[in-house]
Design a protein around this motif. Structure first.
Motif, PDB file in Angstrom:
ATOM      1  N   ALA A 120       0.845  -1.191   0.000  1.00  0.00           N
ATOM      2  CA  ALA A 120       0.000   0.000   0.000  1.00  0.00           C
ATOM      3  C   ALA A 120       0.878   1.238   0.000  1.00  0.00           C
ATOM      4  N   SER A 121       0.439   2.239  -0.712  1.00  0.00           N
ATOM      5  CA  SER A 121       1.187   3.487  -0.748  1.00  0.00           C
ATOM      6  C   SER A 121       0.253   4.642  -0.425  1.00  0.00           C
ATOM      7  N   GLY A 122       0.799   5.650   0.172  1.00  0.00           N
ATOM      8  CA  GLY A 122       0.054   6.895   0.288  1.00  0.00           C
ATOM      9  C   GLY A 122      -0.805   7.087   1.519  1.00  0.00           C
ATOM     10  N   ARG A 123      -0.836   6.147   2.452  1.00  0.00           N
ATOM     11  CA  ARG A 123      -1.626   6.379   3.646  1.00  0.00           C
ATOM     12  C   ARG A 123      -1.077   5.555   4.809  1.00  0.00           C
ATOM     13  N   SER A 124      -1.621   5.811   5.993  1.00  0.00           N
ATOM     14  CA  SER A 124      -1.183   5.108   7.192  1.00  0.00           C
ATOM     15  C   SER A 124      -1.775   3.710   7.193  1.00  0.00           C
ATOM     16  N   PHE A 125      -1.025   2.798   6.670  1.00  0.00           N
ATOM     17  CA  PHE A 125      -1.474   1.433   6.447  1.00  0.00           C
ATOM     18  C   PHE A 125      -1.985   0.776   7.714  1.00  0.00           C
ATOM     19  N   GLY A 126      -1.315   1.017   8.814  1.00  0.00           N
ATOM     20  CA  GLY A 126      -1.657   0.360  10.067  1.00  0.00           C
ATOM     21  C   GLY A 126      -3.003   0.759  10.638  1.00  0.00           C
ATOM     22  N   ASN A 127      -3.642   1.739  10.077  1.00  0.00           N
ATOM     23  CA  ASN A 127      -4.951   2.177  10.555  1.00  0.00           C
ATOM     24  C   ASN A 127      -6.107   1.404   9.942  1.00  0.00           C
ATOM     25  N   TYR A 128      -5.799   0.477   9.038  1.00  0.00           N
ATOM     26  CA  TYR A 128      -6.860  -0.144   8.261  1.00  0.00           C
ATOM     27  C   TYR A 128      -6.839  -1.661   8.314  1.00  0.00           C
ATOM     28  N   ILE A 129      -8.047  -2.217   8.406  1.00  0.00           N
ATOM     29  CA  ILE A 129      -8.221  -3.652   8.227  1.00  0.00           C
ATOM     30  C   ILE A 129      -7.970  -3.987   6.767  1.00  0.00           C
ATOM     31  N   MET A 130      -7.332  -5.117   6.528  1.00  0.00           N
ATOM     32  CA  MET A 130      -7.018  -5.557   5.170  1.00  0.00           C
ATOM     33  C   MET A 130      -7.586  -6.941   4.928  1.00  0.00           C
ATOM     34  N   ALA A 131      -7.785  -7.253   3.662  1.00  0.00           N
ATOM     35  CA  ALA A 131      -8.319  -8.569   3.322  1.00  0.00           C
ATOM     36  C   ALA A 131      -7.847  -9.001   1.946  1.00  0.00           C
ATOM     37  N   TRP A 132      -7.962 -10.294   1.723  1.00  0.00           N
ATOM     38  CA  TRP A 132      -7.775 -10.873   0.399  1.00  0.00           C
ATOM     39  C   TRP A 132      -9.104 -11.494  -0.028  1.00  0.00           C
ATOM     40  N   PHE A 133      -9.491 -11.189  -1.249  1.00  0.00           N
ATOM     41  CA  PHE A 133     -10.629 -11.829  -1.897  1.00  0.00           C
ATOM     42  C   PHE A 133     -10.114 -12.575  -3.112  1.00  0.00           C
ATOM     43  N   ARG A 134     -10.949 -13.446  -3.647  1.00  0.00           N
ATOM     44  CA  ARG A 134     -10.567 -14.139  -4.866  1.00  0.00           C
ATOM     45  C   ARG A 134     -11.787 -14.326  -5.749  1.00  0.00           C
ATOM     46  N   ALA A 194     -11.515 -14.426   1.164  1.00  0.00           N
ATOM     47  CA  ALA A 194     -10.593 -15.513   1.477  1.00  0.00           C
ATOM     48  C   ALA A 194     -10.031 -15.369   2.894  1.00  0.00           C
ATOM     49  N   ALA A 195      -9.516 -14.178   3.194  1.00  0.00           N
ATOM     50  CA  ALA A 195      -8.901 -13.968   4.511  1.00  0.00           C
ATOM     51  C   ALA A 195      -8.864 -12.482   4.824  1.00  0.00           C
ATOM     52  N   GLY A 196      -8.904 -12.168   6.109  1.00  0.00           N
ATOM     53  CA  GLY A 196      -8.819 -10.780   6.534  1.00  0.00           C
ATOM     54  C   GLY A 196      -7.987 -10.662   7.798  1.00  0.00           C
ATOM     55  N   ILE A 197      -7.482  -9.455   8.039  1.00  0.00           N
ATOM     56  CA  ILE A 197      -6.607  -9.242   9.185  1.00  0.00           C
ATOM     57  C   ILE A 197      -6.867  -7.869   9.781  1.00  0.00           C
ATOM     58  N   GLY A 198      -6.881  -7.821  11.109  1.00  0.00           N
ATOM     59  CA  GLY A 198      -7.093  -6.573  11.812  1.00  0.00           C
ATOM     60  C   GLY A 198      -5.893  -5.650  11.725  1.00  0.00           C
ATOM     61  N   ARG A 199      -6.053  -4.475  12.309  1.00  0.00           N
ATOM     62  CA  ARG A 199      -5.051  -3.417  12.152  1.00  0.00           C
ATOM     63  C   ARG A 199      -3.681  -3.809  12.688  1.00  0.00           C
ATOM     64  N   SER A 200      -3.648  -4.452  13.818  1.00  0.00           N
ATOM     65  CA  SER A 200      -2.366  -4.822  14.417  1.00  0.00           C
ATOM     66  C   SER A 200      -1.888  -6.200  13.990  1.00  0.00           C
ATOM     67  N   GLY A 201      -2.769  -6.957  13.367  1.00  0.00           N
ATOM     68  CA  GLY A 201      -2.443  -8.320  12.980  1.00  0.00           C
ATOM     69  C   GLY A 201      -2.899  -9.362  13.982  1.00  0.00           C
ATOM     70  N   ALA A 202      -3.430  -8.922  15.112  1.00  0.00           N
ATOM     71  CA  ALA A 202      -3.827  -9.858  16.164  1.00  0.00           C
ATOM     72  C   ALA A 202      -5.106 -10.612  15.816  1.00  0.00           C
ATOM     73  N   ILE A 203      -5.951 -10.001  15.016  1.00  0.00           N
ATOM     74  CA  ILE A 203      -7.223 -10.623  14.634  1.00  0.00           C
ATOM     75  C   ILE A 203      -7.148 -11.063  13.179  1.00  0.00           C
ATOM     76  N   THR A 204      -7.480 -12.316  12.923  1.00  0.00           N
ATOM     77  CA  THR A 204      -7.546 -12.825  11.559  1.00  0.00           C
ATOM     78  C   THR A 204      -8.857 -13.578  11.371  1.00  0.00           C
TER      79      THR A 204
END
Length: 126
Positions: free
Chosen positions: A23-37, A47-57
């Motif tokens: 990711a470019s251009g923003r504070s990445f750690g503030n956002y939940i991320m996911a993979w879709f297919r 497919a999978a998702g992860i919380g801001r700190s990585g503790a929640i999947t």
């Protein structure tokens, strides 16, 4: 602001691949991320998702135990380690960013993600 996914390719059944999404251009750690297919002729699916700190999947049942999502906030990157791949895992994989700051854990709904990467093709041969 952009998401760039890479790491896809052709692999035999039983093999492994590791996808990355930068990711470019923003504070990445503030956002939940996911993979879709999205497989040919099918709807895009979580497919999978992860919380801001990585503790929640969170994982789809179809990939649980085989895929691992992780993130490195210092590198603005989220990863998807895919093991024991099956032909039915063949799809274009998209990373996505949840721009709604109100969620605590990843949602499985596409509409919850406001920013998408361009997709990377994963093909698993039998």
């Amino acid at each position: 602001v952009q998401l760039q996914a890479f790491g896809g390719g052709l692999v035999q059944a039983g093999g492994s691949l590791r996808l990355s999404c930068a990711a470019s251009g923003r504070s990445f750690g503030n956002y939940i991320m996911a993979w879709f297919r999205q497989a040919p002729g099918k709807e895009r699916e979580f497919a999978a998702g992860i919380g801001r700190s990585g503790a929640i999947t969170r994982y789809a049942d179809s990939v649980k135990g085989r895929y691992t999502i992780s993130r490195d906030n210092a590198k603005n990157t989220v990863y998807l380690q895919m093991n024991s791949l099956k032909p039915e895992d063949t799809a274009v994989y998209y990373c996505a960013l949840d721009s709604d700051g109100g969620r605590v854990s990843p949602t499985t709904f596409m509409g919850g993600y406001g920013l998408w990467g361009q997709g990377t093709q994963v093909t698993v041969s039998s």
